[in-house]
Design a protein around this motif. Structure first.
Motif, mmCIF file in Angstrom:
data_model
loop_
_atom_site.group_PDB
_atom_site.id
_atom_site.type_symbol
_atom_site.label_atom_id
_atom_site.label_comp_id
_atom_site.label_asym_id
_atom_site.label_seq_id
_atom_site.Cartn_x
_atom_site.Cartn_y
_atom_site.Cartn_z
ATOM 1 N N LYS A 165 57.526 -23.757 -26.289
ATOM 2 C CA LYS A 165 58.153 -22.535 -25.750
ATOM 3 C C LYS A 165 59.017 -21.845 -26.803
ATOM 4 O O LYS A 165 58.977 -20.631 -26.987
ATOM 5 N N ILE A 166 59.785 -22.659 -27.517
ATOM 6 C CA ILE A 166 60.645 -22.115 -28.568
ATOM 7 C C ILE A 166 59.806 -21.418 -29.618
ATOM 8 O O ILE A 166 60.124 -20.298 -30.051
ATOM 9 N N ASN A 167 58.762 -22.029 -29.984
ATOM 10 C CA ASN A 167 57.875 -21.446 -30.997
ATOM 11 C C ASN A 167 57.340 -20.094 -30.521
ATOM 12 O O ASN A 167 57.299 -19.133 -31.295
ATOM 13 N N ILE B 49 63.844 -14.644 -19.068
ATOM 14 C CA ILE B 49 64.546 -13.758 -20.030
ATOM 15 C C ILE B 49 65.709 -14.505 -20.652
ATOM 16 O O ILE B 49 65.942 -14.439 -21.855
ATOM 17 N N PHE B 50 66.485 -15.147 -19.803
ATOM 18 C CA PHE B 50 67.640 -15.905 -20.293
ATOM 19 C C PHE B 50 67.209 -16.890 -21.370
ATOM 20 O O PHE B 50 67.860 -17.036 -22.404
ATOM 21 N N GLU B 51 66.064 -17.614 -21.075
ATOM 22 C CA GLU B 51 65.572 -18.616 -22.018
ATOM 23 C C GLU B 51 65.302 -17.978 -23.386
ATOM 24 O O GLU B 51 65.696 -18.522 -24.409
ATOM 25 N N VAL B 52 64.645 -16.785 -23.303
ATOM 26 C CA VAL B 52 64.319 -16.096 -24.548
ATOM 27 C C VAL B 52 65.606 -15.778 -25.312
ATOM 28 O O VAL B 52 65.735 -16.069 -26.493
ATOM 29 N N ILE C 173 70.316 -9.402 -17.500
ATOM 30 C CA ILE C 173 69.810 -10.700 -17.001
ATOM 31 C C ILE C 173 70.309 -10.947 -15.588
ATOM 32 O O ILE C 173 69.552 -11.304 -14.688
ATOM 33 N N LEU C 174 71.569 -10.704 -15.399
ATOM 34 C CA LEU C 174 72.165 -10.990 -14.093
ATOM 35 C C LEU C 174 71.595 -10.077 -13.003
ATOM 36 O O LEU C 174 71.511 -10.467 -11.861
#
Lengths: 184, 723
Positions: free
Chosen positions: A176-178, A146-149, A134-135
């Motif tokens: 988004k979560i769904n 990606i981080f969110e996922v 990610i970084l």
């Protein structure tokens, strides 16, 4: 999802003992391999979290397998089982990147404890790798996605609750979560 | 020493022989030289004689030839007379007669014809024709002399005293011519003999100064180169001139040979030769001159004379050169001999120096080698015992010369049998090599020696003794023994490790499954109890394997350092109660502040613990003494555990470090204790040694064992302290 262990030994009884200890005393799944020469095939087709290998075997020995894993940069941790007295080989294995070694004969607790430690370590390393990915990602928006996922996945694994609750606690859009959980 | 004196004898003997040879050679050479010189001298004589004979033969030939010529001359005179007689002088004019006689004069004046003519038988001279060129002899006597009337030619000598020049001898030949009974005349020819014969004989030269003389049948000198002799009787005139000289020889020659009309050669001494009045040896050859065509036949003799010295001049020259050459050869041979002798002497001197040098080298080598060099005679009595032998065996040369080897063979070895064995092998094979034997030194120390022995033979190939080279190999043997032990232990270790690995696998399976099975049974159930027994025994097996592997391990992990003082204290505190219980007295002699050593503290403690345990076992029930001492020795720390126990018999000493070797009862010990200790100490580069005396070997000495652990200083200690 249960973690997978590959045990390699030329001694079928020893393999059976390992299988019995792991299936009876832990939650991990185990696959055993009697012929060390098949290791390359097996590794190409499967991915494991941990490999337990005897040190002295006909064909590829424990150090060969360890070398193979490390050269191909595979994620598996490797534990080497040695006979008492071959400490030099065991320490050599450690310097080559083995997680640890166990000397024969052993107590089942010894095995279980070492495996647990290895699994934990493997888990941490896995996470660390993901964080680094990610970084290292560019541009920031993609990294953020990606981080969110990952964030959502972690939440769902840890809390093990409904998307609505996650949305409420984290403030991320429910839709988004769904989507994330659906893809995951 | 025997061998030297023997070789000395041989040398003397050959030297003596050589001297004899030289003397004999010298004698032979001298004899040969004498014979050579004699032959040369004799030869010279023979050659001389031969030469003289040859010369005389030639002289004789000459004499004969001259005799013939003289005969011819006189025959000529006869033909001349015959020619005159054939003329009928009566019927001729006096002018014619004059012419005829003048012609005869002219024709013969060179032959010494002085006068010719014719006279009547009563002495009247009808005509007398004189060579006017000739001076001296008057003719008045002729008719007086010629007083007979021979039909054949007759010869008469006339002698005239010529005053200063001595006698003048001439000769008248005449012949009777009868024209008729009343008219009988004589024709005559008057010759100067000196010229008549001198014409032929005077020409003779024999050798350089040899000459001829002629005597007539009366012993007169008809011709002689010296005028004074002519017309004189030879015996007398010689006597007159050389009165002191014995002239028997020449007189005899003349009387017996010459006047007898013989040929021959001879030699004689005369007191005069030419103008010299010295004794001169002369060679003479003589031949008769037969004048047999006159009425009363006469025999003259011609002698040709040459001084011997003249003849021998050439011979003498040759002989002298010959002898000179001989002498030169002899002298040069002598010089050569001298040269050879000088060279030989120099060579001998040089060689003897070399020999002395070599001898001193050899002696120094013999005396100074580390190895013992021992020489023995045929009966194996010692002849030479060098410094090396003194050093090795501790006996001096004086003590050993003339002795046998018996005293340096330890009593436990059958000396006769061993020596017999060596002697037999040396005798049959000629040598023995690298024979290892146990020997006893003067101090009573037992040493192992390596001996090689070879027989020595003299020039006739007879055995005169043997020489042995002996090396002390005790240390080498010790090292070899240690190496052998190390090798043995290492191989046992490797073997053990292999076996242990093989046992480990099934043990692991047995223990693993037992472990799993145990969980299935409740506490107190008989199954669980059974499983525990299985587990307990498997665990025992596991421990044995661990120990075995521990012995075999070469090195493991990092090298640590051990505080010897603390470690020893810990071990002592553990065993203290046992010591009190066993009534063993402890003597603790450890230097304070011993440096740290390389090793593992736990293992070091185990080693000491094992050693003390063994010591206690050895002293069980005997209230002995245990001594633990520690000190620093050549950068190492030594710890010694000594007991006064039963000791280790010699028989089993080599096996004490062998794994599984034990003297304890079954179940009391595994036989791994000391082998483990050995493995642990070796792993850190230390060493474990022991000495022990068992009552079994010698009950008179106190028994007990002493084990010494020697450990290297720890690396950190070395660097910190700069050791």
């Amino acid at each position: 999802m249960s973690k997978k262990i590959l045990a390699i030994d030329d001694e079928p009884h020893m393999l059976k003992l390992l299988e019995r200890i792991i299936t009876e005393k832990t939650s991990y799944t185990i696959m055993t391999l009697n012929n060390s020469l098949e290791i390359e095939n097996v590794l190409n087709q499967n991915q494991f979290d941990l490999i337990i290998s005897d040190l002295k075997m006909p064909g590829n020995d424990g150090l060969d397998i360890l070398k193979m894993v490390k050269e191909k940069d595979r994620p598996e941790e490797v534990i080497i089982i040695t006979a008492f007295g071959s400490i030099e080989s065991a320490t050599k294995a450690i310097t080559m990147g083995a997680f640890d070694y166990i000397t024969k004969p052993f107590k089942k607790e010894q095995i279980i404890h070492t495996i647990d430690r290895a699994m934990k370590c493997h888990c941490i390393k896995d996470k660390a790798r993901k964080w680094k990915e990610i970084l290292d990602t560019k541009p920031f928006s993609k990294a953020k996605d990606i981080f969110e996922v990952e964030y959502v996945k972690n939440m769902s694994e840890e809390i093990d609750c409904l998307p609505e609750m996650i949305a409420e606690e984290t403030g991320i859009d429910i839709e988004k979560i769904n989507t994330i959980l659906k893809n995951y | 020493m025997g061998i030297e004196s023997k070789s000395q004898n041989i040398q003397d003997y050959s030297l003596k022989n050589f001297r004899y040879l030289v003397v004999i050679s010298l004698v032979v050479i001298l004899i040969l030289m004498g014979v050579g010189l004699y032959i040369v001298y004799h030869d010279a004589d023979t050659i001389e004689q031969h030469f003289i004979n040859e010369f005389n033969e030639q002289q004789l030939a000459l004499a004969k030839q001259v005799a013939l010529q003289i005969e011819m001359e006189i025959k000529n005179i006869k033909s001349e007379l015959d020619y005159l007689a054939s003329m009928d002088l009566n019927s001729r004019s006096s002018l014619d007669v004059d012419k005829i006689f003048q012609a005869v004069i002219k024709h013969n004046q060179n032959n010494g014809l002085i006068e010719t003519g014719v006279f009547s038988n009563n002495g009247k001279v009808y005509g007398n024709y004189i060579d006017t060129t000739f001076k001296g002899i008057p003719n008045s006597k002729i008719p007086l002399i010629c007083n007979n009337y021979p039909q054949e030619m007759t010869m008469t000598y006339t002698r005239y005293n010529m005053g200063q020049s001595g006698q003048q001898l001439s000769c008248i030949f005449w012949i009777t011519k009868i024209y008729n009974t009343a008219d009988t005349v004589k024709l005559y020819l008057h010759y100067d003999l000196k010229r008549l014969i001198g014409k032929v004989a005077g020409e003779i030269s024999s050798g350089r100064t040899g000459y001829a003389w002629v005597i007539n049948e009366q012993g007169w000198f008809v011709y002689h180169p010296h005028d004074v002799y002519v017309g004189e009787i030879a015996y007398l005139i010689r006597q007159r001139y050389i009165p002191d000289y014995d002239l028997k020889k020449i007189n005899n020659i003349m009387k017996n040979d010459m006047l007898a009309g013989k040929y021959g050669t001879n030699s004689y001494h005369s007191g005069t030769y030419g103008e010299l009045n010295t004794s001169v040896g002369k060679l003479i050859a003589y031949a008769p001159i037969n004048i047999d065509f006159i009425q009363d036949k006469k025999i003259w003799s011609i002698g040709v004379v040459t001084p011997v010295s003249e003849v021998l001049e050439g011979v003498l020259g040759t002989t002298t050169r010959h002898i000179a050459a001989e002498i030169a050869i002899i002298v040069s041979m002598f010089l050569l001999g001298v040269l050879i002798v000088v060279y030989e002497r120099r060579m001998a001197k040089y060689l003897s120096r070399r020999v002395t040098e070599q001898k001193s080298y050899l002696t120094s080598i013999l005396q100074n080698t580390v190895e013992a060099i021992i020489m023995m005679d045929k009966d194996n009595k010692i002849l030479v015992w060098n410094k090396g032998a003194e050093n090795i065996f501790g006996y001096t040369e004086k003590e050993m010369i003339g002795k046998t080897f018996h005293r340096i063979i330890p009593p436990e070895v059958d000396a006769n049998q061993e020596l017999e064995k060596i002697h037999e092998e040396v005798a049959t094979q000629g040598y023995i090599r690298n024979y290892r034997a146990l020997r006893l030194t003067a101090e009573g120390r037992r040493i192992t020696v390596d001996l090689s022995r070879t027989v020595i033979r003299d020039d006739e190939d007879d055995i005169i003794g043997s020489v042995a080279i002996i090396k002390d190999v005790t240390r080498e043997m010790d090292v070899e023994q240690r190496m052998y032990n190390t090798e043995k232990l290492a191989s046992i270790g490797t073997l053990a490790a292999g076996v242990a690995h093989e046992i480990n696998n099934p043990l692991a399976v047995i223990l693993g499954f037992t472990d799993l099975l145990k969980d299935r049974f409740k506490e107190g159930s008989s199954e669980l109890e059974d499983l525990k027994i299985i587990e307990k025994n498997a665990e025992n097996a596991k421990k044995t394997v661990e120990n075995l592997l521990g012995f075999a391990r070469v090195s493991e992990g990092e090298q640590e350092s051990v505080n010897v003082n603390e470690s020893l204290q810990t071990v002592i505190s553990i065993v203290e109660s046992t010591l009190i219980h066993e009534k063993v007295k402890l003597i603790y002699e450890i230097d304070e502040n011993l440096p740290d050593v390389s090793g593992d503290t736990r293992e070091f403690q185990q080693v000491i613990f094992n050693l003390i345990n063994n010591a206690l076992a050895a002293m069980k029930g005997s209230e002995g003494t245990l001594r633990v001492s520690g000190w620093v020795e050549s950068r190492r720390v030594c710890v010694r555990v000594t007991d006064s126990g039963i000791g280790i018999p010699d028989l089993i000493k080599p096996r004490v470090f062998d794994p599984f070797f034990t003297t304890k009862k079954v179940g009391e010990g595994t036989g791994l204790g000391l082998s483990l200790c050995y493995g642990m100490i070796k792993k850190y580069g230390g060493s474990l040694d022991f000495f022990s005396h068992s009552a079994e070997d010698d009950p008179n000495e106190p028994s007990g064992s002493s084990f010494t652990v020697t450990m290297k200083f720890a690396y950190s200690y070395k660097t910190e302290k700069g050791v």
